[in-house]
Structure formats: C-alpha cells, structure tokens
Design a protein around this motif. Structure first.
Motif, PDB file in Angstrom:
ATOM      1  N   VAL A  59       0.849  -1.185   0.000  1.00 55.76           N
ATOM      2  CA  VAL A  59       0.000   0.000   0.000  1.00 55.76           C
ATOM      3  C   VAL A  59       0.886   1.236   0.000  1.00 55.76           C
ATOM      4  O   VAL A  59       1.796   1.357   0.818  1.00 55.76           O
ATOM      5  N   ALA A  60       0.623   2.126  -0.936  1.00 57.63           N
ATOM      6  CA  ALA A  60       1.330   3.396  -1.030  1.00 57.63           C
ATOM      7  C   ALA A  60       0.415   4.493  -0.498  1.00 57.63           C
ATOM      8  O   ALA A  60      -0.811   4.393  -0.619  1.00 57.63           O
ATOM      9  N   PRO A  61       0.975   5.545   0.080  1.00 58.11           N
ATOM     10  CA  PRO A  61       0.141   6.608   0.647  1.00 58.11           C
ATOM     11  C   PRO A  61      -0.644   7.407  -0.395  1.00 58.11           C
ATOM     12  O   PRO A  61      -1.678   7.978  -0.073  1.00 58.11           O
ATOM     13  N   THR A  62      -0.173   7.422  -1.653  1.00 53.22           N
ATOM     14  CA  THR A  62      -0.901   8.102  -2.726  1.00 53.22           C
ATOM     15  C   THR A  62      -0.796   7.288  -4.007  1.00 53.22           C
ATOM     16  O   THR A  62       0.126   6.473  -4.169  1.00 53.22           O
ATOM     17  N   TYR A  63      -1.710   7.550  -4.920  1.00 55.37           N
ATOM     18  CA  TYR A  63      -1.687   6.873  -6.210  1.00 55.37           C
ATOM     19  C   TYR A  63      -0.429   7.260  -6.985  1.00 55.37           C
ATOM     20  O   TYR A  63       0.207   6.426  -7.618  1.00 55.37           O
ATOM     21  N   ALA A  64      -0.052   8.535  -6.902  1.00 56.09           N
ATOM     22  CA  ALA A  64       1.143   9.017  -7.605  1.00 56.09           C
ATOM     23  C   ALA A  64       2.405   8.298  -7.129  1.00 56.09           C
ATOM     24  O   ALA A  64       3.260   7.925  -7.940  1.00 56.09           O
ATOM     25  N   ILE A  65       2.530   8.102  -5.837  1.00 48.45           N
ATOM     26  CA  ILE A  65       3.697   7.392  -5.301  1.00 48.45           C
ATOM     27  C   ILE A  65       3.683   5.935  -5.764  1.00 48.45           C
ATOM     28  O   ILE A  65       4.728   5.381  -6.120  1.00 48.45           O
ATOM     29  N   ALA A  66       2.518   5.319  -5.797  1.00 47.90           N
ATOM     30  CA  ALA A  66       2.418   3.933  -6.274  1.00 47.90           C
ATOM     31  C   ALA A  66       2.848   3.837  -7.732  1.00 47.90           C
ATOM     32  O   ALA A  66       3.616   2.942  -8.101  1.00 47.90           O
TER      33      ALA A  66
END
Length: 106
Positions: A59-66
């Motif tokens: 799980v990433a804190p934001t979609y952009a980071i993922a």
C-alpha cells in the motif's frame, strides 16, 4: 518552498522503498507483474503477481507514489486486474480455506 521540497523528498524516498520491495518480490518469484488500484483516503494498492503464481500487495500513501514505485521497479503494469492477469495467481489451501470460511461465516 522548503515544505514542498521536504514533501517531495519524502515521497521520493517512499517510492524508492516501495520499488525496492517490488524488486525483491520479483526476484523471489522469478519476475512479477502488477496493478495499481486507488483505495480512497488510504492511498493506492499495488497488487503483485509473480511468474511462479505467488502474489502479494503493498500500500502506497498516494496513487502518484504507487505509480512512481512501479515505474522505478520496471515491472509490467496492468490497467486492471482482468481475467487473464488474475488467472496467473496460484492459490493454495490457506486461501481456499479462508475463502470458504468467509462464505460459511467462519
């Protein structure tokens, strides 16, 4: 301005950490493919499927980071978890028992 740079650096570090974890998963499973799904305020889920059928998620804190993490890792990314991609997942006795338990109230 300093706050923005600090946030960007933190996001970069998180994406790099996730990319290393994705790379380790891929190495352990003979390669990997993935899919990124938005999960609301929690961020984004990166579903990984190894060449050997093993699977996992991060799980990433934001979609952009993922998205940044999967790009850095170099894995193939699918837009959806469609039937062809899902068919690569190997489920074992634990998963089948768990799924059956949920169906019968266990």
């Amino acid at each position: 301005m300093a706050d923005t740079q600090q946030v960007d650096q933190k996001a970069e570090r998180k994406a790099a950490r996730l990319a290393r974890q994705i790379g380790a998963f891929a190495k352990a499973h003979g390669g990997a493919e993935g899919q990124v799904a938005y999960i609301g305020e929690r961020g984004a889920r990166i579903v990984l499927v190894g060449e050997d059928g093993g699977w996992g998620d991060l799980v990433a804190p934001t979609y952009a980071i993922a998205e940044q993490a999967v790009a850095k890792s170099g894995i193939t990314v699918h837009e959806s978890f469609d039937g062809e991609f899902a068919a690569k997942v190997t489920t074992g006795a634990y998963e089948w028992k768990r799924m059956a338990g949920l169906q019968i109230g266990g």
